[in-house]
Design a protein around this motif. Structure first.
Motif, PDB file in Angstrom:
ATOM      1  N   ASP A  55      78.906  82.406   5.823  1.00 57.25           N
ATOM      2  CA  ASP A  55      78.241  83.205   5.214  1.00 57.25           C
ATOM      3  C   ASP A  55      78.378  83.471   3.469  1.00 57.25           C
ATOM      4  O   ASP A  55      77.563  83.509   2.698  1.00 57.25           O
ATOM      5  CB  ASP A  55      78.199  84.664   5.821  1.00 57.25           C
ATOM      6  CG  ASP A  55      77.578  84.700   7.380  1.00 57.25           C
ATOM      7  OD1 ASP A  55      76.726  83.962   7.438  1.00 57.25           O
ATOM      8  OD2 ASP A  55      78.035  85.619   7.762  1.00 57.25           O
ATOM      9  N   SER A 111      67.975  78.768  17.495  1.00 62.15           N
ATOM     10  CA  SER A 111      69.039  77.729  17.230  1.00 62.15           C
ATOM     11  C   SER A 111      69.290  76.802  18.144  1.00 62.15           C
ATOM     12  O   SER A 111      69.696  75.591  17.819  1.00 62.15           O
ATOM     13  CB  SER A 111      70.410  78.533  17.155  1.00 62.15           C
ATOM     14  OG  SER A 111      70.645  78.955  18.519  1.00 62.15           O
ATOM     15  N   ASP A 160      74.345  79.241  15.987  1.00 62.00           N
ATOM     16  CA  ASP A 160      73.848  80.280  16.721  1.00 62.00           C
ATOM     17  C   ASP A 160      72.603  80.882  15.955  1.00 62.00           C
ATOM     18  O   ASP A 160      72.179  80.422  14.704  1.00 62.00           O
ATOM     19  CB  ASP A 160      74.850  81.201  17.037  1.00 62.00           C
ATOM     20  CG  ASP A 160      75.708  81.749  15.808  1.00 62.00           C
ATOM     21  OD1 ASP A 160      75.014  81.735  14.579  1.00 62.00           O
ATOM     22  OD2 ASP A 160      76.953  81.936  15.880  1.00 62.00           O
ATOM     23  N   ASN A 161      72.018  81.918  16.368  1.00 67.15           N
ATOM     24  CA  ASN A 161      70.820  82.398  15.543  1.00 67.15           C
ATOM     25  C   ASN A 161      71.418  83.118  14.321  1.00 67.15           C
ATOM     26  O   ASN A 161      70.395  83.266  13.326  1.00 67.15           O
ATOM     27  CB  ASN A 161      70.183  83.361  16.598  1.00 67.15           C
ATOM     28  CG  ASN A 161      69.381  82.700  17.441  1.00 67.15           C
ATOM     29  OD1 ASN A 161      68.870  81.555  17.407  1.00 67.15           O
ATOM     30  ND2 ASN A 161      69.175  83.467  18.916  1.00 67.15           N
ATOM     31  N   SER A 162      72.622  83.406  14.259  1.00 63.51           N
ATOM     32  CA  SER A 162      73.008  84.096  13.008  1.00 63.51           C
ATOM     33  C   SER A 162      72.953  83.092  11.849  1.00 63.51           C
ATOM     34  O   SER A 162      72.681  83.492  10.742  1.00 63.51           O
ATOM     35  CB  SER A 162      74.568  84.699  13.292  1.00 63.51           C
ATOM     36  OG  SER A 162      74.240  85.717  14.183  1.00 63.51           O
ATOM     37  N   GLN A 163      73.622  81.788  12.202  1.00 65.04           N
ATOM     38  CA  GLN A 163      73.542  80.865  11.221  1.00 65.04           C
ATOM     39  C   GLN A 163      72.070  80.642  10.823  1.00 65.04           C
ATOM     40  O   GLN A 163      71.624  80.290   9.677  1.00 65.04           O
ATOM     41  CB  GLN A 163      74.262  79.499  11.641  1.00 65.04           C
ATOM     42  CG  GLN A 163      74.278  78.445  10.695  1.00 65.04           C
ATOM     43  CD  GLN A 163      74.395  77.118  11.558  1.00 65.04           C
ATOM     44  OE1 GLN A 163      74.181  76.995  12.566  1.00 65.04           O
ATOM     45  NE2 GLN A 163      74.751  76.111  10.575  1.00 65.04           N
ATOM     46  N   LEU A 171      69.462  82.133  11.127  1.00 65.61           N
ATOM     47  CA  LEU A 171      68.875  83.474  10.023  1.00 65.61           C
ATOM     48  C   LEU A 171      69.358  83.357   8.754  1.00 65.61           C
ATOM     49  O   LEU A 171      68.657  83.635   7.690  1.00 65.61           O
ATOM     50  CB  LEU A 171      68.981  84.775  10.625  1.00 65.61           C
ATOM     51  CG  LEU A 171      68.594  86.125   9.986  1.00 65.61           C
ATOM     52  CD1 LEU A 171      67.064  85.693   9.930  1.00 65.61           C
ATOM     53  CD2 LEU A 171      68.836  87.287  10.750  1.00 65.61           C
ATOM     54  N   SER A 172      70.601  82.991   8.428  1.00 62.26           N
ATOM     55  CA  SER A 172      71.371  82.888   7.218  1.00 62.26           C
ATOM     56  C   SER A 172      70.637  82.082   6.333  1.00 62.26           C
ATOM     57  O   SER A 172      70.526  82.074   5.197  1.00 62.26           O
ATOM     58  CB  SER A 172      72.703  82.640   7.289  1.00 62.26           C
ATOM     59  OG  SER A 172      73.364  82.304   6.205  1.00 62.26           O
ATOM     60  N   GLN A 220      67.218  83.152   5.232  1.00 61.84           N
ATOM     61  CA  GLN A 220      67.490  84.275   4.069  1.00 61.84           C
ATOM     62  C   GLN A 220      67.776  83.548   2.931  1.00 61.84           C
ATOM     63  O   GLN A 220      67.174  83.704   1.787  1.00 61.84           O
ATOM     64  CB  GLN A 220      68.570  85.135   4.454  1.00 61.84           C
ATOM     65  CG  GLN A 220      68.138  86.221   5.521  1.00 61.84           C
ATOM     66  CD  GLN A 220      69.314  86.875   6.171  1.00 61.84           C
ATOM     67  OE1 GLN A 220      70.489  86.549   6.072  1.00 61.84           O
ATOM     68  NE2 GLN A 220      68.961  88.143   6.652  1.00 61.84           N
ATOM     69  N   ASP A 272      64.192  90.066   7.456  1.00 55.95           N
ATOM     70  CA  ASP A 272      65.110  90.704   8.012  1.00 55.95           C
ATOM     71  C   ASP A 272      64.380  91.643   9.191  1.00 55.95           C
ATOM     72  O   ASP A 272      63.224  91.440   9.248  1.00 55.95           O
ATOM     73  CB  ASP A 272      66.002  91.633   7.177  1.00 55.95           C
ATOM     74  CG  ASP A 272      65.250  92.472   6.402  1.00 55.95           C
ATOM     75  OD1 ASP A 272      64.286  92.904   6.609  1.00 55.95           O
ATOM     76  OD2 ASP A 272      65.873  92.877   5.209  1.00 55.95           O
ATOM     77  N   GLU A 273      64.956  92.366   9.815  1.00 55.00           N
ATOM     78  CA  GLU A 273      64.454  93.040  10.894  1.00 55.00           C
ATOM     79  C   GLU A 273      63.158  94.211  10.210  1.00 55.00           C
ATOM     80  O   GLU A 273      62.321  94.246  10.905  1.00 55.00           O
ATOM     81  CB  GLU A 273      65.455  94.100  11.556  1.00 55.00           C
ATOM     82  CG  GLU A 273      66.015  93.364  12.657  1.00 55.00           C
ATOM     83  CD  GLU A 273      67.232  94.368  13.455  1.00 55.00           C
ATOM     84  OE1 GLU A 273      66.636  95.499  13.603  1.00 55.00           O
ATOM     85  OE2 GLU A 273      68.076  93.885  14.202  1.00 55.00           O
ATOM     86  N   GLY A 300      64.962  84.260  18.858  1.00 52.76           N
ATOM     87  CA  GLY A 300      65.456  83.712  17.681  1.00 52.76           C
ATOM     88  C   GLY A 300      64.643  83.395  16.535  1.00 52.76           C
ATOM     89  O   GLY A 300      63.373  83.299  16.982  1.00 52.76           O
TER      90      GLY A 300
END
Length: 494
Positions: free
Chosen positions: A43, A157, A177-180, A182-183, A186, A197-198, A224
Motif C-alpha cells: 500500500d 483477484s 488478493d482483492n485488496s491488492q 482494489l489498491s 484506486q 470505494d464503497e 471482488g
C-alpha cells in the motif's frame, strides 16, 4: 541520498512508515500455463501521479523463467529490505527513469550484501517485478506492455482475461488478493482526480497513454473488484490501415475520407467493441488543420492530430453528491466557444438533442458515436434519447430534427469470428410522411466461412451514382474523387 547503511548494509528509511514484506501465496494452476503466484503490491508503493514525469514504458515482455516459492520468498525479503532502506519522499521527486535506476542500484546492493544465489536472468526479473510494484501497476504491467492485447478484463483477484486477435483468452496473471486489486484500481483512477470505494463503487478513468478504464468495486461487484481496460495502440490507426485489415475496401476508405473532408454530419453506430472510437479517430484525421475542433467525452480518449483542438471531459459528483458536470453541460457550453466542429465521444442520453441542434445551426462536420446494431436502430435510439430528456415534442418534429441534422451513419460491427468490419455507409435523405428515409451507399455482405471459422464476405456498392451530399462535395471540389470512388465500387461489385 535514499537511505542510511548500517553494519549489514541497510538502516532505517527516512520515511516514517515501513511496509512489511508479504509472501505471495500460490493460486490454482490454469489450463493455459503452469502454477502461478500472486504478485505482492504494498500500500505504501508510489502511485504514478506522484512522480515528476510519467515512468518509462516497460521493456517488451521476454520469456520468463519458471516462478518458484523460493523466488517469491527472495523477492519478499529484498522488497522488505528496500522499503527499510529507501526514502520514498526523495524517490517521489525523481522522474520515472531515474527512480527505476535508483531502485535498481539499491536492489543490486541488497542482493550482493545478503548473498542471494540468483542467476542474471532471475535478478533482472526480480528488478522488473519490484519496480512494477513500487512505481507501476504491479501484475498488470506485463499486459500493458504488450501491443497485441486489445482488452484486459480482471474479474476479481483470481481471474484475468485478455483479448488477442479478436479472441478472449485467460491470462496467467493473478493478484495477491482483492485488496491488492482494489489498491491498483484506486491508483489508476486517482491520476484523473477520481475515486473508487464503497461509497462510489463505479468509476471511469484513463491511463496516461489514453487507454480507457472502467472499475466496479464491491459491494456492487460480488466476487471482488472488476477492472476493464480498453488499450490504445501506440501507433494510431488510419483508414489506410483499416483497408489493410479488411475492415473496408480502398474505395470505401476514399468515400469516408471525402465524407470527413466535406464536413458531413456523421454518426458512427455500433455495438460494444466494434471499433467506433477507432473509426472516429480515423475520420478526424481528414479534418482541415485550420478548423477549431472541440471534443466532449466521458473519459478523454480521442487522439485528434489537428493543432486547434479543445478537449473537454465530464466530471462525476464529489463525495457530497455535488459538482457533477454532465455531457449535456459540455455540449451546451461548446456552443459558446466558437467551435467549427463538435466531436462527442459517445452519445448516451439527452445530450443528443443539443448535438443535433449544433449540427443544424452552422457546426457542419460534427461527429459522434452511439450504441446501435443497425443504421435504422441508430435513428430510433436517438429518438428515444430525446424523449428521455423530457422534451415534449411530437414524434414527427423529432424525426424532422434528426433527418435535418444527420448526413451519414457509418455502421461498425464486431463479427462472430472476432473481426471488425464497417458494414454500412448510409445516407439520411429526409422525410416521407412520418418516416425518415435512408439509402445505403455501401454495405458488407457475408458469403460464408472458411475451414478455420473465419467469415468470408465482401463490401458491395448499392449503385447510387449521385449521393445526397453531392452538392456538398462539389462545394469542396471533391466531386471528381467522389465519382471515381463510386464508379470503382460499382465495378468491383459487378
Amino acid at each position: 541520498m535514499f537511505g542510511k547503511r548500517g553494519n549489514e548494509g541497510f538502516g532505517k528509511s527516512a520515511v516514517g512508515t515501513i511496509v512489511p514484506a508479504v509472501v505471495a501465496t500460490p493460486v490454482a494452476a490454469t489450463p493455459s500455463g503452469p502454477e502461478v503466484f500472486a504478485e505482492p503490491l504494498q500500500d505504501a508503493a508510489l502511485s504514478r501521479h506522484q512522480l515528476a514525469s510519467p515512468p518509462v514504458v516497460p521493456a517488451p515482455a521476454r520469456k520468463k523463467t519458471a516462478r518458484t516459492e523460493v523466488y517469491y520468498d527472495t523477492k519478499s525479503q529484498v522488497f522488505s529490505a528496500l522499503i527499510d532502506t529507501i526514502d520514498l519522499s526523495q524517490l517521489a521527486k525523481l522522474d520515472g527513469e531515474s527512480a527505476r535506476e535508483e531502485i535498481r542500484d539499491i536492489v543490486n546492493d541488497i542482493i550482493t550484501i545478503k548473498n542471494f544465489a540468483m542467476s542474471i536472468s532471475e535478478q533482472e526479473e526480480l528488478l522488473e517485478d519490484i519496480c512494477n510494484d513500487v512505481l507501476g501497476y504491479g501484475p498488470l504491467e506485463p499486459l500493458l506492455a504488450r501491443d497485441d492485447i486489445a482488452d484486459i478484463m480482471v474479474n476479481g483477484s483470481g481471474q484475468t482475461f485478455i483479448e488477442v486477435g479478436g479472441k478472449t483468452i485467460e491470462s496467467e496473471i493473478r493478484f495477491r488478493d482483492n485488496s491488492q486489486l482494489l489498491s491498483i484500481c484506486q491508483r489508476i483512477v486517482s491520476q484523473v482526480g477520481r475515486r473508487v470505494d464503497e461509497s462510489s463503487p463505479i468509476c471511469d478513468a484513463r491511463l496516461p497513454d489514453g487507454s480507457r478504464v472502467n472499475v466496479i468495486a464491491p459491494p456492487l461487484a460480488i466476487d471482488g473488484p472488476a477492472l476493464t481496460i480498453r488499450k490504445f495502440k501506440k501507433d494510431k490507426l488510419t483508414l489506410e490501415q483499416l483497408v489493410k485489415y479488411g475492415s473496408i475496401t480502398a474505395e470505401g476508405s476514399t468515400l469516408l475520407q471525402i465524407i470527413g473532408r466535406v464536413r458531413c454530419n456523421v454518426v458512427i453506430s455500433g455495438g460494444t467493441g466494434s471499433g467506433k472510437t477507432t473509426l472516429l479517430n480515423c475520420l478526424t484525421r481528414h479534418i482541415d488543420t485550420d478548423e477549431r475542433v472541440i471534443t466532449c467525452e466521458d473519459t478523454a480518449e480521442l487522439q485528434l492530430q489537428q493543432p486547434h483542438v479543445v478537449r473537454l471531459e465530464t466530471r462525476p459528483p464529489n463525495i457530497e453528491g455535488e459538482g457533477e458536470i454532465t455531457m449535456r453541460d459540455l455540449v451546451k457550453n461548446c456552443l459558446r466557444m466558437r467551435p467549427e466542429r463538435i466531436i462527442v465521444g459517445e452519445v448516451r442520453g439527452p445530450e443528443v438533442f443539443d448535438l443535433l441542434q449544433a449540427m443544424n445551426t452552422g457546426h457542419d462536420g460534427s461527429m459522434g458515436t452511439i450504441h446501435a446494431n443497425t443504421p435504422r436502430e441508430c435513428l430510433s435510439r436517438m429518438e428515444s434519447m430525446i424523449a428521455m430528456g423530457g422534451f415534449s415534442l411530437p414524434a414527427k418534429t423529432v424525426r424532422e430534427i434528426i433527418s435535418g441534422s444527420i448526413d451519414i451513419i457509418i455502421q461498425a460491427a464486431r463479427l462472430r469470428d472476432g473481426s471488425r468490419r464497417i458494414t454500412h455507409v448510409t445516407e439520411v435523405i429526409g422525410m416521407e410522411g412520418d418516416v425518415i428515409v435512408t439509402q445505403d451507399l455501401m454495405r458488407y455482405e457475408i458469403d460464408g466461412e472458411d475451414a478455420n471459422g473465419r467469415l468470408i464476405g465482401r463490401h458491395v456498392s448499392t449503385g447510387i451514382a449521385k449521393p445526397h451530399f453531392w452538392d456538398r462535395a462539389r462545394y469542396y471540389n471533391e466531386e471528381r474523387r467522389l465519382a471515381s470512388a463510386l464508379d470503382a465500387m460499382d465495378q468491383m461489385t459487378n
